[in-house]
Design an enzyme around this catalytic site. Sequence first.
Site, PDB file in Angstrom:
ATOM      1  N   LYS A  50       1.008  -1.126   0.039  1.00  0.00           N
ATOM      2  CA  LYS A  50      -0.003  -0.036  -0.110  1.00  0.00           C
ATOM      3  C   LYS A  50       0.730   1.377  -0.038  1.00  0.00           C
ATOM      4  CE  LYS A  50      -2.855   3.006   0.331  1.00  0.00           C
ATOM      5  NZ  LYS A  50      -4.477   3.082   0.814  1.00  0.00           N
ATOM      6  N   CYS A 108      -3.602  10.635   1.619  1.00  0.00           N
ATOM      7  CA  CYS A 108      -2.974   9.204   1.600  1.00  0.00           C
ATOM      8  C   CYS A 108      -1.397   9.648   0.827  1.00  0.00           C
ATOM      9  CB  CYS A 108      -3.631   8.442   0.614  1.00  0.00           C
ATOM     10  SG  CYS A 108      -5.491   8.461   1.053  1.00  0.00           S
TER      11      CYS A 108
HETATM   12  N1  SAJ Z   1      -2.008  14.791  -8.771  1.00  0.00           N
HETATM   13  C1  SAJ Z   1      -1.369  15.605  -9.543  1.00  0.00           C
HETATM   14  N2  SAJ Z   1      -0.841  15.103 -10.812  1.00  0.00           N
HETATM   15  C2  SAJ Z   1      -1.288  13.781 -11.224  1.00  0.00           C
HETATM   16  C3  SAJ Z   1      -2.220  13.064 -10.326  1.00  0.00           C
HETATM   17  C4  SAJ Z   1      -2.681  13.594  -9.192  1.00  0.00           C
HETATM   18  O1  SAJ Z   1      -0.784  16.586  -8.935  1.00  0.00           O
HETATM   19  O2  SAJ Z   1      -0.908  13.584 -12.258  1.00  0.00           O
HETATM   20  C5  SAJ Z   1      -2.570  15.252  -7.367  1.00  0.00           C
HETATM   21  C6  SAJ Z   1      -4.174  15.506  -7.400  1.00  0.00           C
HETATM   22  O3  SAJ Z   1      -4.393  16.550  -7.800  1.00  0.00           O
HETATM   23  C7  SAJ Z   1      -4.079  15.472  -5.732  1.00  0.00           C
HETATM   24  C8  SAJ Z   1      -3.327  14.302  -5.333  1.00  0.00           C
HETATM   25  O4  SAJ Z   1      -2.145  14.330  -6.467  1.00  0.00           O
HETATM   26  O5  SAJ Z   1      -3.943  16.732  -5.082  1.00  0.00           O
HETATM   27  C9  SAJ Z   1      -3.681  12.911  -5.124  1.00  0.00           C
HETATM   28  O6  SAJ Z   1      -4.817  12.552  -5.879  1.00  0.00           O
HETATM   29  P1  SAJ Z   1      -4.952  11.263  -6.501  1.00  0.00           P
HETATM   30  O7  SAJ Z   1      -5.990  11.206  -7.518  1.00  0.00           O
HETATM   31  O8  SAJ Z   1      -3.606  10.737  -7.187  1.00  0.00           O
HETATM   32  O9  SAJ Z   1      -4.997  10.340  -5.352  1.00  0.00           O
HETATM   33  P2  SAJ Z   1      -5.838  10.200  -3.849  1.00  0.00           P
HETATM   34  O10 SAJ Z   1      -5.313  10.662  -2.929  1.00  0.00           O
HETATM   35  O11 SAJ Z   1      -7.440  10.761  -4.385  1.00  0.00           O
HETATM   36  O12 SAJ Z   1      -6.139   8.361  -3.747  1.00  0.00           O
HETATM   37  C10 SAJ Z   1      -4.953   7.814  -3.827  1.00  0.00           C
HETATM   38  C11 SAJ Z   1      -5.116   6.580  -4.743  1.00  0.00           C
HETATM   39  N3  SAJ Z   1      -3.657   6.000  -5.197  1.00  0.00           N
HETATM   40  C12 SAJ Z   1      -3.249   5.690  -6.051  1.00  0.00           C
HETATM   41  O13 SAJ Z   1      -3.650   6.206  -7.155  1.00  0.00           O
HETATM   42  C13 SAJ Z   1      -2.020   5.054  -6.150  1.00  0.00           C
HETATM   43  C14 SAJ Z   1      -6.055   5.759  -4.181  1.00  0.00           C
HETATM   44  O14 SAJ Z   1      -5.962   4.312  -5.239  1.00  0.00           O
HETATM   45  C15 SAJ Z   1      -5.866   5.278  -2.961  1.00  0.00           C
HETATM   46  O15 SAJ Z   1      -6.848   4.153  -2.200  1.00  0.00           O
HETATM   47  C16 SAJ Z   1      -5.564   6.399  -1.788  1.00  0.00           C
HETATM   48  O16 SAJ Z   1      -4.713   7.331  -2.454  1.00  0.00           O
HETATM   49  C17 SAJ Z   1      -5.588   6.059  -0.512  1.00  0.00           C
HETATM   50  O17 SAJ Z   1      -6.630   5.864   0.227  1.00  0.00           O
HETATM   51  O18 SAJ Z   1      -4.369   5.806  -0.167  1.00  0.00           O
END
Ligand code: SAJ
Length: 416
Positions: free
Chosen positions: A212, A266
Site C-alpha cells: 500500500k 494518503c
Molecule cells: N495529482 C497531481 N498530478 C497527477 C495526479 C494527481 O498533481 O498527475 C494530485 C491530485 O491533484 C491530488 C493528489 O495528487 O492533489 C492525489 O490525488 P490522486 O488522485 O492521485 O489520489 P488520491 O489521494 O485521491 O487517492 C490515492 C489513490 N492511490 C493511487 O492512485 C496509487 C487511491 O487508489 C488510494 O486508495 C488512496 O490514495 C488511498 O486511500 O491511499
Amino acid sequence: MEFKTVSVVGLGYIGLPTAAVFASRKRKVIGVDVNRQAVEVINRGDIHIVEPDLDMVVHAAVTEGYLRATTVPEAADAFLIAVPTPFKGDHEPDLSYIESASKAIAPVLKKGDLVILESTSPVGATEQMAAWLAEARPDLSFPQTHGEDSDIRVAHCPERVLPGHVLRELVQNDRVIGGMTAKCSEAAVRLYKIFVEGECVITNARTAEMCKLTENSFRDVNIAFANELSIICDKLDINVWELIKLANRHPRVNILQPGPGVGGHCIAVDPWFIVSKTPEEAQLIRVAREVNDSKPRWVMNKVKEAVIEFLQDNPERTEKEVTIACFGLAFKPDIDDLRESPAMIITKELAASHSGTVIVVEPNVSELPREIVGVTLVDFDRAIEIADVQLLLVDHSSFKSKIPGRGVVVDTRGIW
Ligand code: SAJ
C-alpha cells in the site's frame, strides 16, 4: 453462513462505505466510531462524509436493519479496523488510533474471530496490533505465538479505493490480503469475497503493508517528477504541458501532470511511513515529498510576480486595487473535498498576504469553510469579469470549457 456479523471500527471515508457494502450483502454489520455525532447521523440513515451514492447505500442498509452504529464495540465474527493513521510533527506515524481501536475490541473478542487491519500502516503495524490484542486478552491465543493453531486470526488488507469512486472500486479492485499465517489469509479472503469481485491476492502482513505504501509513494514520486519539470520549464521558458505530451508519445514514457502540489489524505502522508522506518535508504521518496510539499510556495511566488506584472501594465492602480481570483479549492478535480488541499493552502495564504481582494470559484461547494477569512465565493462569470489575476488551481471539468478573462493568468494545471 461463516461471517454472520461483521464489525467495522472507524466509520470514515473507508469504514463507512465498507460497512455499507457488507450490509448490502445482507450481513449484520455493527459500525463502531468514537464520534457520537457520526454514530447518530448513521443510525438515522444519513451520512456525515461526502462520497457519491454512499447516502443511498447507507440509508438502505440502516432502514433494512443490516447496519447499526454504536460507540461501544460488540461481539462479531470479524472485525475490520479502518481508523486514521496520521503522522506526528516529525513525520513519525501515529498509531494511537489503532492502539485505541485494538484495546476497544479486545474485551469482546472470542475464539474463532478474525481481526483485519485496513488502515494504511507502517511496516510492522499489524504485528503491533496483534501484540496489543494479546496483551489485553491473555486467555486467547494469537498467531504471533500460536501460528496456525491460534484462536484469533489476524491480517492486514489495505484499502486502495479512489475517493469519488469508492463504492465501485471497493467491489471491483483487486485486494491484497496479508495474513499473519496462511489460515489468517484464507479467512480474510473468505470475508472479502462476500463483496469483492476483483482478485484477492495473498501475501504476508508486512508485504501487504509495504504494498500500500509503495503504491502511493510510486504516485508521489511520479507527481514530484512532473512538478519539478514544471519548475525547470518555467525557468527555461518552455510550456511543460506541451513538453509532457510530446515526451509521452515515447512508447515507454508516461509522465504525470504537474499541479499546485499534492493533496488528499494518503499520497502526501504514506511515503513518510517508508521514510520514517528507513531514513537512510529512502532518499528519493523523501525528496519527492519535499518537492511536492514545496510546490504551493512556488505557486504563491508566481502569483506575486503576476500582481507585479499587472501593476506594471496598469501603473494607475495600487496593490490594494488588484483582485485575485482563485479557481478551484478541492484537493483534486470534480470533488468537493477541501481537506488537505494545496489549493486551500494557497488561497488562505493569498488572503492573508495580498492587500487587495481575493475571490474564489468552487462550483462543488455552496459555502466556504470558516478557516478561510476575508475571501468571497463567487461564480465563474463574475470572477472573470472582476479579476485582475486569474489563478487556476483545480482542473474541474466545468473550468475546462471556459476561457479566462482579462488580466494575468497563472495556470497551475495547464488547461487554459
Ligand atoms: N495529482 C497531481 N498530478 C497527477 C495526479 C494527481 O498533481 O498527475 C494530485 C491530485 O491533484 C491530488 C493528489 O495528487 O492533489 C492525489 O490525488 P490522486 O488522485 O492521485 O489520489 P488520491 O489521494 O485521491 O487517492 C490515492 C489513490 N492511490 C493511487 O492512485 C496509487 C487511491 O487508489 C488510494 O486508495 C488512496 O490514495 C488511498 O486511500 O491511499
